[in-house]
Design an enzyme around this catalytic site. Structure first.
Site, mmCIF file in Angstrom:
data_model
loop_
_atom_site.group_PDB
_atom_site.id
_atom_site.type_symbol
_atom_site.label_atom_id
_atom_site.label_comp_id
_atom_site.label_asym_id
_atom_site.label_seq_id
_atom_site.Cartn_x
_atom_site.Cartn_y
_atom_site.Cartn_z
ATOM 1 C CG ASN A 159 59.500 -78.643 49.491
ATOM 2 O OD1 ASN A 159 60.240 -79.343 50.189
ATOM 3 N ND2 ASN A 159 59.542 -78.679 48.170
ATOM 4 C CB ALA A 697 54.193 -79.748 44.119
ATOM 5 C CB CYS A 698 56.818 -75.148 44.988
ATOM 6 S SG CYS A 698 55.872 -73.881 44.121
ATOM 7 N N PRO A 699 59.230 -77.380 44.843
ATOM 8 C CG PRO A 699 61.504 -77.615 45.363
ATOM 9 C CD PRO A 699 60.140 -78.094 45.772
#
Length: 759
Positions: A159, A697-699
């Protein structure tokens, strides 16, 4: 069975759920796109037709894997497997319902498409002669494998602001193009120790840039350390708002090389502190063995002299197999796999020139393989010029394509049919074509390169190409090809023939085509040749120039769309923004839809992704009205039936978007603007604020944490729960970089508790 990191299996399990939801109609196409593209699944120009990209680190593929891919091409695709310009392989014309079956079958033989597309760390490319080249410093094959495994296991690899490309070259010949990659390694030996020269922020496309030499030598065990540190700088500071200026080469220009280096040094310290960065390899410098000459039979002499080479290992030979446009029919691939399997596992590599390289064969084994080679490679009977032509798929399948370079290559072959042997003296000459300026055909590294454009004559559009010449890639100093002019696609074959004939007159007097073009007046001669092809006949006189190759319709940009290679969460913003602008421009009175789009468009920047209206309005009020990013007046528009005031809301949201920078900040926004927080009793802040971001989840977890902190006052404490892996790796570091004090308190079950004191 595959031996992927556990993360890959978890990701694939989630993807299967999303795929099923999409097929049921429970997940919209845009949301599914942001999930399938990072798995290497792209929609082709023909609607509901897909391409599956498979990563091959270093281009390495075993005979058993080749057989599996060939069987998948037979059952699910259009019968060919296609070698990509990053040494991977693609299956085209796949039905979306077959995606999971294909991926499952790939996993069975240790292959995956994870990271094959989107804003991810892409397939790591390497010198196709790694381990066998006479001129290599040492064998870097195991380094590519080790780094690929580290990258696959890192959840922060999927990502990024944009794609992130890594390349390894074995020598200054830079056969993997390390000097023009985001991160490029060239093998070196210093004081008897093996390591690499490190290049950063190179790349082709918009604002092409040669890589900067970041370090003349780093020890081999530090390749992951530097790759991860640079990735973290990119992740933190890259432009997530404008995908057209998001690659690492834009970031280094924005920061300046000195500042960029300082950021990397900071991240190097962070990665070292965390540990686990070392690549446990100790290589030995290469010492080529004495060559054992071999004289092939006369019937094979021309092929042997053109395509076969001696390895550094005495008595072993390798062979370049030119693949026409990178396409191999599944039947030929199966026969090739059968023939190779009896020899060994490390016997073939795919390469970014869309050809393959056979290796580790005795002369007798190679001669026995010749019949199968000529079956899948008719070009192996011709001078290398023909097999070295590279073309992207262009408008035939790509949504960004303007012209059809594969058809142009076919036309060049037809033009030169019967006279190919006269170009044997031009072995090594490279012609590359891209269907648009995006450089998928790598036209800037070619001797003679083309990239597609639209031209017009008397009001009619016709396909054309910009022409570049004189590219040269080497660890001693790379140079991109320079622009010489443009030519109608219709004239490309004749122009190519004219250039080749001209070069034949000069080839013996110059070290290279690059030297002739850049130092000996060759560029001026090419411009003169181009002048002969500038007069395009009128549409009434001759319609042929107004058709592209292999196309029965008059040339147009019909079907051209938005490329999918940068698909990510910010495509969600762009999609809503475009729909909103269209509605305003057309004077739409669908106020309900305008209000919904306005409310949803920026939610992703606050860590939210509501796909229904009720939830979107609720979250918009929370994140944009109650925080005073927008005036409270607009909050009144969120209740009841939508009316014409929705247009005001839309205009205000679009203005707000223009004020947002690429790290989610809004220019002019108050840092502690939430009045309900500021006016609350001070005692309310003495308690620790706790938030549970497990499963986020990131971000998004970082975005949510930022939002929490934005509502707090200096010295107040926020404690958050984060998942193991990327969340605990990234969020504390990102929060700390913004000046807050961070303390990891320890693990609670499978999660981590993190204490943050607001600065």
């Amino acid at each position: 069975m595959s031996h992927f990191p556990h993360q890959i299996h978890e990701d694939f399990a989630r993807f299967k759920e999303q795929h099923a939801a999409y097929l049921r109609g429970d997940l919209d196409a845009l949301a599914f796109k942001t999930m399938r593209v990072p798995f290497g699944v792209y929609e082709q120009r023909e609607a509901d037709t897909y391409m599956v990209r498979i990563k091959l680190p270093g281009g390495k593929i075993t005979p058993a894997q080749l057989r599996q891919v060939a069987l998948l091409a037979k059952e699910y695709a259009h019968e060919h497997l296609h070698i990509t310009t990053r040494g991977g392989v693609q299956l085209h014309n796949v039905n979306i319902t077959s995606i999971i079956d294909i991926m499952s079958a790939l996993h069975e033989v240790g292959l995956t498409g994870r990271g094959g597309g989107g804003n991810t760390v892409r397939n790591i490319t390497a010198d196709p002669l790694a381990g066998i080249a006479q001129d290599e410093a040492f064998d870097l094959s195991l380094h590519v494998k080790a780094l690929s495994e580290k990258i696959l296991a890192s959840t922060d690899s999927y990502n990024l602001p944009r794609k992130y490309k890594i390349a390894f070259s074995s020598s200054e010949a830079d056969r993997a193009h390390a000097t023009i990659s985001d991160v490029g390694f060239i093998a070196k030996v210093k004081d008897g120790q093996c390591g690499f020269a490190l290049y950063v922020a190179g790349g082709m496309g918009a604002k092409s840039r040669l890589g900067s030499l970041f370090a003349e030598f780093i020890p081999e065990k530090e390749i992951h350390l530097y790759t991860q540190a640079i990735k973290q700088v990119f992740d933190r500071h890259g432009n997530r708002k404008n995908k057209h200026a998001a690659r690492l080469r834009f970031l280094i220009e924005e920061l300046g090389e000195e500042s960029f280096r300082a950021h990397v040094e900071e991240e190097l310290a962070n990665v070292k502190a965390k540990g686990g960065w070392e690549i446990d390899l100790v290589s030995s410098p290469s010492v080529p063995e004495k060559l054992i000459p071999f004289t092939p039979p006369a019937s094979h002499e021309a092929w042997w002299n053109r395509y076969v080479f001696s390895q550094k290992q005495a008595g072993l030979f390798g062979c370049k197999v030119p693949i026409y446009l990178g396409d191999i029919h599944f039947e030929h691939a199966l026969k090739f796999a059968d023939a190779l399997e009896a020899i060994g596992e490390d016997v073939v590599r795919f390469n970014s020139d869309q050809n393959l390289y056979v290796r580790n064969l005795t002369p007798e084994q190679l001669l026995n393989l010749h019949e199968v080679i000529t079956l899948l490679s008719p070009d192996s009977k011709l001078p290398t010029l023909f097999g070295d032509m590279v073309a992207c798929t262009g408008a035939a399948t790509c949504q960004l394509g303007i012209a059809r370079p594969r058809g142009a290559v076919e036309a060049i072959h037809e033009r030169l049919a019967g006279v190919q042997e006269r170009y044997g003296e031009l072995d090594g000459f490279k012609i590359h074509l891209s269907g648009c300026p995006n450089s998928c055909g790598k036209h800037l590294v070619a001797d003679l390169g083309f990239f597609g454009k639209v031209a017009r004559n008397e009001g009619y559009s016709y396909p054309a190409y910009n022409v570049v010449a004189g590219g040269s890639i080497t660890g001693l100093g790379s140079a991109f090809a320079i622009k010489c002019g443009s030519v109608a696609a219709f004239f490309v074959p004749a122009f190519v023939e004219a250039v080749l004939e001209e070069w034949r007159k000069h080839v013996k007097q110059h070290a290279s085509f690059h030297a002739w073009v850049t130092q000996a007046g060759g560029a001026k001669i090419l411009e003169t040749i181009l002048e002969q092809f500038q007069e395009v006949p009128s549409f009434k006189k001759d319609k042929n120039p107004y058709f592209d190759y292999n196309c029965e319709e008059l040339f147009s940009l019909k079907g051209r769309g938005t490329g999918e290679c940068s698909a990510g969460m910010y495509d969600l913003i762009e999609s809503d923004k475009k729909a909103l602008q269209t509605a305003l421009k057309e004077g739409s009175t669908d106020y309900k839809n305008i209000r919904f789009l306005s409310a949803r468009m920026l939610l992703v920047t606050r860590g939210e992704d509501a796909r229904d209206e009720v939830r979107a309005l609720e979250l918009f009020k929370k994140h944009f009205i109650e925080t005073t990013l927008l005036n409270a007046y607009f909050g009144t528009l969120l209740e009841g039936e939508a009316d014409e005031r929705a247009v005001e809301l839309a205009e205000e949201v679009l203005k707000l978007y223009e004020r947002m920078d690429h790290t989610f900040h809004f220019a002019g926004a108050k840092t502690a603007q939430a009045p309900n927080v500021a006016e609350a009793p001070k005692a309310a802040f003495s308690a620790v604020l706790e938030k549970d971001y497990r499963g986020v989840a990131c971000p998004m977890n970082f975005v949510k944490t930022k939002n929490d902190l934005s509502k707090m006052q200096k010295g107040e404490v926020l404690e958050i729960l984060l998942d193991d892996g990327a969340p605990i790796d990234n969020v504390p570091r990102s929060v700390q970089s913004e000046g807050h004090k961070v303390e990891i308190l320890g693990k609670e079950g499978e999660a981590w508790r993190v204490r943050i004191i607001k600065a």
